[in-house]
Design an enzyme around this catalytic site. Structure first.
Site, PDB file in Angstrom:
ATOM      1  N   SER A 159       0.850  -1.188   0.000  1.00 64.64           N
ATOM      2  CA  SER A 159       0.000   0.000   0.000  1.00 64.64           C
ATOM      3  C   SER A 159       0.883   1.234   0.000  1.00 64.64           C
ATOM      4  O   SER A 159       2.037   1.180   0.451  1.00 64.64           O
ATOM      5  CB  SER A 159      -0.876   0.020   1.254  1.00 64.64           C
ATOM      6  OG  SER A 159      -1.474   1.287   1.452  1.00 64.64           O
ATOM      7  N   TYR A 185       0.647  -0.202  10.867  1.00 66.79           N
ATOM      8  CA  TYR A 185       0.144  -0.499   9.517  1.00 66.79           C
ATOM      9  C   TYR A 185       1.215  -0.174   8.473  1.00 66.79           C
ATOM     10  O   TYR A 185       1.498  -0.982   7.578  1.00 66.79           O
ATOM     11  CB  TYR A 185      -1.125   0.306   9.244  1.00 66.79           C
ATOM     12  CG  TYR A 185      -1.681   0.086   7.851  1.00 66.79           C
ATOM     13  CD1 TYR A 185      -2.240  -1.140   7.495  1.00 66.79           C
ATOM     14  CD2 TYR A 185      -1.653   1.104   6.899  1.00 66.79           C
ATOM     15  CE1 TYR A 185      -2.758  -1.343   6.223  1.00 66.79           C
ATOM     16  CE2 TYR A 185      -2.169   0.909   5.624  1.00 66.79           C
ATOM     17  CZ  TYR A 185      -2.721  -0.323   5.289  1.00 66.79           C
ATOM     18  OH  TYR A 185      -3.222  -0.521   4.021  1.00 66.79           O
TER      19      TYR A 185
END
Length: 324
Positions: A159, A185
């Site tokens: 991502s 994350y």
């Protein structure tokens, strides 16, 4: 020689869909595993592979949910697995290896984003465990079948969230530092990209190539841990609560979000290539620094071969899994 981290002229773009990318591709007789293939972009990834004739196995944590999500895609094989349970990963791999001689495509698609602090069965932080370590273990366990495929590809879902953090090699599991869900994350998404770098360096000598993917910003179940204020600030929903679709600015439909995964897994233009970070159905361009403010492109922290090798060694130590 490593593949250059630079666009190659794919013929597709930010608005391309998985159905468009798979057009003309024949996967008859090919075997595919897609983790997280029963929600969000995973469903569209599975749909594309099945439309091209592949046999698709989807590891699932919630069988009823998976059966409902995939009810309109016939022929998908569902198998129990939980990325936070190492024993279940081994059992899944054993079943796949027993059922097929070779594995042509492995898509490490499942993931979690910014939950409160929790840990897997080994005590590892859940995002690092589910997004990276679980997939690392799965890939190692399935390695014999990947090698036998003679041209397998492994796709790791990263991502542009990798911009948030690199790998803290001294405390990857937040045992001494304060837990921040978004830093965790970011670390896990950087890990996904570095995993592809390291795996490709090992796998290319055996005909196995690896890619990491930024699918785009898609409103899926991943946003369930975001506060309303965070959702409002991200501008991903309109005033009626509907997803804003603007592919040029990273806001995509699930069908568009699955496209880069499918392109990396099947495009003939990527033959002989690997170890690169891709977005918008293209090899992303390298950004000059980790503190770049650009939305598009990949930061050095996510493509550094030294960090990739170091992460690979750490992952072996933490999971006990390795490629022989």
């Amino acid at each position: 020689m490593p593949t250059l981290q630079a666009p190659i002229g794919s013929g597709f773009g930010p608005a391309s869909t998985a159905a468009e990318v798979i057009t003309g591709i024949d996967l008859t007789g090919k075997n595919v595993v897609v983790t997280g293939g029963y929600s969000g972009i995973g469903v569209e990834t599975v749909r594309a592979f099945r439309s091209a004739g592949a046999t698709v196995v989807v590891p699932v944590r919630d069988m009823a949910k998976a059966q409902e999500a995939l009810r309109d895609i016939p022929g998908v094989v569902l198998e129990d697995m939980d990325l936070l349970d190492p024993a279940s990963i081994d059992r899944l791999a054993e079943r796949v290896l027993a059922a097929t001689d070779s594995l042509d495509i492995l898509v490490n698609n499942a993931g979690v984003m910014a939950p409160p602090l929790s840990r897997d069965a080994r005590g590892y932080e859940s995002q690092f465990a589910a997004n990276h370590l679980g997939h690392f273990q799965l890939t190692c366990r399935l390695w014999p079948a990947l090698r036998r495929a003679s041209g397998a590809r492994v796709i790791a879902l990263s991502s542009y969230g990798h911009r948030r953090a690199g790998i803290d090699f001294h405390d990857p599991n937040f045992e001494t530092r304060e837990y921040d869900p978004w830093i965790a994350y970011g670390q896990s998404k950087t890990a996904n990209a570095l995993f592809a770098v390291a795996l490709d360096s090992i796998g290319q000598h055996h005909g196995v190539r690896a890619f990491s993917v930024h699918p785009g910003g898609i409103v899926t179940g991943l946003v369930r841990h975001m506060s309303q204020a965070q959702i409002d600030a991200s501008e991903i929903l309109d005033k009626e609560g509907r997803p804003i679709i603007d592919p040029q600015n990273n806001k995509k439909t699930p069908q568009q979000g699955a496209a880069t995964t499918v392109w990396c897994a099947t495009s003939p233009k990527l033959d002989g290539m690997g170890g690169v970070y891709c977005a918008d159905c293209e090899i992303a361009r390298a950004l000059p620094s980790d503190d770049s403010t650009e939305m598009h492109g990949v930061r050095p922290r996510a493509t550094d071969p030294v960090a990739a090798g170091r992460l690979w060694q750490l992952s072996e130590q933490l999971t006990g899994a390795r490629i022989d």
